[in-house]
Design a protein around this motif. Structure first.
Motif, short mmCIF file in Angstrom:
data_model
loop_
_atom_site.label_atom_id
_atom_site.label_comp_id
_atom_site.label_asym_id
_atom_site.label_seq_id
_atom_site.Cartn_x
_atom_site.Cartn_y
_atom_site.Cartn_z
N UNK A 1 11.91 29.53 14.98
CA UNK A 1 11.91 30.60 13.79
C UNK A 1 12.69 30.04 12.65
N UNK A 2 13.54 29.18 13.05
CA UNK A 2 14.32 29.50 11.71
C UNK A 2 13.58 27.66 11.53
N UNK A 3 13.23 26.59 12.65
CA UNK A 3 12.37 26.07 12.02
C UNK A 3 10.69 25.96 10.94
N UNK A 4 10.23 27.45 12.28
CA UNK A 4 8.78 27.85 11.25
C UNK A 4 9.47 27.70 9.95
N UNK A 5 10.45 29.17 9.58
CA UNK A 5 11.29 29.48 7.96
C UNK A 5 10.90 28.45 7.47
N UNK A 6 12.35 27.80 7.65
CA UNK A 6 11.55 25.96 6.92
C UNK A 6 10.74 24.77 6.42
N UNK A 7 10.20 25.29 7.71
CA UNK A 7 9.02 24.31 6.95
C UNK A 7 7.77 24.97 6.20
N UNK A 8 7.78 26.58 6.52
CA UNK A 8 7.14 27.09 5.10
C UNK A 8 7.39 26.87 3.81
N UNK A 9 8.96 26.98 3.95
CA UNK A 9 9.73 26.76 2.73
C UNK A 9 9.13 25.48 1.53
N UNK A 10 9.71 24.58 2.83
CA UNK A 10 9.12 23.15 2.12
C UNK A 10 7.21 23.09 1.98
N UNK A 11 7.29 23.99 2.78
CA UNK A 11 5.13 23.42 2.46
C UNK A 11 5.00 23.85 1.25
N UNK A 12 5.51 24.75 0.83
CA UNK A 12 5.28 25.54 -0.33
C UNK A 12 6.21 24.80 -1.21
N UNK A 13 7.09 24.14 -0.94
CA UNK A 13 7.79 22.79 -1.80
C UNK A 13 7.11 21.68 -2.21
N UNK B 1 21.27 23.73 -15.30
CA UNK B 1 22.42 25.22 -15.16
C UNK B 1 22.56 26.04 -16.22
N UNK B 2 21.43 25.78 -17.38
CA UNK B 2 21.65 26.98 -18.38
C UNK B 2 20.76 27.78 -17.88
N UNK B 3 19.36 27.10 -16.61
CA UNK B 3 18.72 28.36 -16.49
C UNK B 3 18.71 28.17 -15.25
N UNK B 4 18.69 30.17 -14.82
CA UNK B 4 19.48 30.15 -14.29
C UNK B 4 18.37 30.58 -12.00
N UNK B 5 17.50 30.44 -13.04
CA UNK B 5 16.28 30.56 -12.11
C UNK B 5 16.36 29.12 -11.53
N UNK B 6 16.12 28.28 -12.46
CA UNK B 6 16.08 26.26 -11.65
C UNK B 6 17.28 26.85 -10.62
N UNK B 7 18.47 27.08 -11.39
CA UNK B 7 19.83 26.75 -10.70
C UNK B 7 19.73 27.23 -9.64
N UNK B 8 19.18 28.50 -8.97
CA UNK B 8 19.40 29.10 -7.68
C UNK B 8 18.26 28.18 -6.84
N UNK B 9 17.11 27.98 -7.48
CA UNK B 9 15.96 27.27 -6.76
C UNK B 9 16.98 26.08 -5.84
N UNK B 10 17.75 25.31 -7.27
CA UNK B 10 18.07 23.64 -6.60
C UNK B 10 19.26 24.52 -5.62
N UNK B 11 20.06 25.27 -5.81
CA UNK B 11 21.18 25.61 -4.98
C UNK B 11 20.63 25.93 -3.31
N UNK B 12 19.20 26.81 -4.01
CA UNK B 12 19.20 27.32 -2.80
C UNK B 12 18.06 26.13 -1.95
N UNK B 13 17.60 25.36 -1.68
CA UNK B 13 16.89 24.05 -0.77
C UNK B 13 18.23 22.86 -0.94
N UNK B 14 18.88 23.31 -1.57
CA UNK B 14 20.16 21.92 -0.97
C UNK B 14 20.23 22.73 0.42
N UNK B 15 20.85 24.29 0.41
CA UNK B 15 21.91 24.70 0.91
C UNK B 15 20.67 25.47 2.61
N UNK B 16 19.13 25.10 2.21
CA UNK B 16 18.15 25.46 3.85
C UNK B 16 18.31 23.86 4.18
N UNK B 17 18.33 22.54 3.25
CA UNK B 17 18.06 21.01 3.66
C UNK B 17 19.25 21.43 4.64
#
Length: 346
Positions: free
Chosen positions: A85-97, A44-60
């Motif tokens: 389109x939403x599924x393709x965008x989600x798969x793209x993000x999950x693939x990069x992850x 939580x002290x690392x804003x970037x890592x905290x934002x990435x984690x919250x973004x992935x949780x929201x996407x799931x």
């Protein structure tokens, strides 16, 4: 302990405590190490890592809701293109992850060659969950498969939340620790299942050949009765069958509860050991009578890894501090010398 020593040190120095006189900062982490820190060691002290984690949780969570809504025929027919389109965008993000996690995995196992570390990571349960979360989309593009079944498989993405949920992580740890006990309990349950199905077959096959015509057919009644669920769709009708069914029901009350009891006991023991570990770290940090910023940051990091809330950690800290005061040990604030408080005269 002074009030200022009890402040959260992570708030004052998000990038770590200042260097001591004569001490030099180490070189900044490499790009791969930084990505590994963001993905595998979020803080939580690392804003970037905290934002990435919250973004992935929201996407799931959004994917789980989307899959559920897509099963409505009217919604699927009207918003078919938007769902795709939403599924393709989600798969793209999950693939990069997934690719990034695979690439940075040698940072978590530096003693092994990179290819071996990546292979080992690819076989971990969470890596397999990440792969299953994206695989149906690519399979549908290559092979003419049942799209309805592939849409249901996308619900496996909800298991990605296990990486971000301390509660699920604790449960998985307990299951691994109690694997032998759980295997023994399920073995006993399997033996009783065969016993109950065999007995029901012999006493009910003449009266109900459609439900108890064979031992495999009788297993449905046996498992429903042993688990005390009792759907009522199949019931004994003969006197011997009812007596035997009552015996199996009473037997199932104790046996079917064995796995739940093992998990409950293992969970309580696991949580107790986690709190004891944090308690020991508090005692070590307070050996000199105070807790500096470095020790506070280390304990805060450990608290997050153990999944212990701030309230419980504060209660453990107060308990350790009170015990030290009751022990009668006084520490000189200047030299750090320990002085045992004199016993009161009777």
């Amino acid at each position: 302990m002074r009030p200022e020593d009890r402040k959260d040190p992570t708030a004052a120095f998000p990038d770590g405590p200042p260097p001591a006189p004569g001490e030099h900062r180490t070189d900044p982490p490499s790009r791969r190490a930084r990505i590994h820190q963001i993905l595998e060691q979020p803080s939580r002290t690392d804003r970037l890592s905290w934002a990435v984690e919250l973004g992935l949780i929201a996407l799931v969570l959004a994917n789980v809701i989307g899959v559920a809504l897509e099963t409505e025929p009217a919604l699927h027919a009207e918003y078919r293109w938007e769902f795709f389109l939403f599924d393709a965008l989600s798969v793209g993000i999950f693939t990069v992850e997934y690719a990034l996690r695979l690439w940075v995995s040698p940072e978590g196992n530096p003693r092994k060659p990179p290819w071996r570390a990546r292979l080992r990571y690819a076989r971990t349960p969470m890596a397999l969950v990440d792969l299953v979360a994206i695989l149906p989309f690519y399979l549908a593009l290559v092979f003419p498969l049942n799209l309805q079944a592939l849409r249901v498989l996308r619900l496996f993405r909800v298991y990605k939340l296990a990486r971000y949920s301390p509660a699920l992580a604790v449960l998985m740890s307990v299951i691994r620790e109690e694997a032998a006990s759980l295997a023994a309990a399920f073995s006993i349950l399997a033996i009783l299942l065969v016993f109950a199905a065999t007995g029901a077959y012999f006493v009910e096959r003449a009266a109900q050949p459609e439900n108890f015509g064979s031992i495999p057919e009788a297993m449905w009644w046996a498992i429903v009765t042993l688990t005390t669920v009792g759907y009522g769709d199949v019931t004994p009708v003969t006197a011997a069958g009812r007596i035997f069914g009552a015996f199996v029901t009473v037997l199932g009350v104790g046996v079917a509860a064995l796995p739940a009891g093992i998990l409950a006991s293992g969970l309580a023991d696991h949580l107790r050991r986690r709190r004891d570990h944090l308690r020991i770290q508090f005692r070590l940090a307070l050996e000199d009578g105070k807790m500096d910023l470095t020790e506070g940051r280390a304990i805060e990091r450990l608290r997050g890894e153990l999944g212990i809330s701030h309230d419980i950690a504060r209660a453990i800290y107060d308990e350790v501090l009170l015990k030290r005061r009751r022990d009668g040990e006084v520490v000189c604030p200047r030299c750090g010398h320990r002085i045992r408080r004199a016993e009161p005269a009777e």
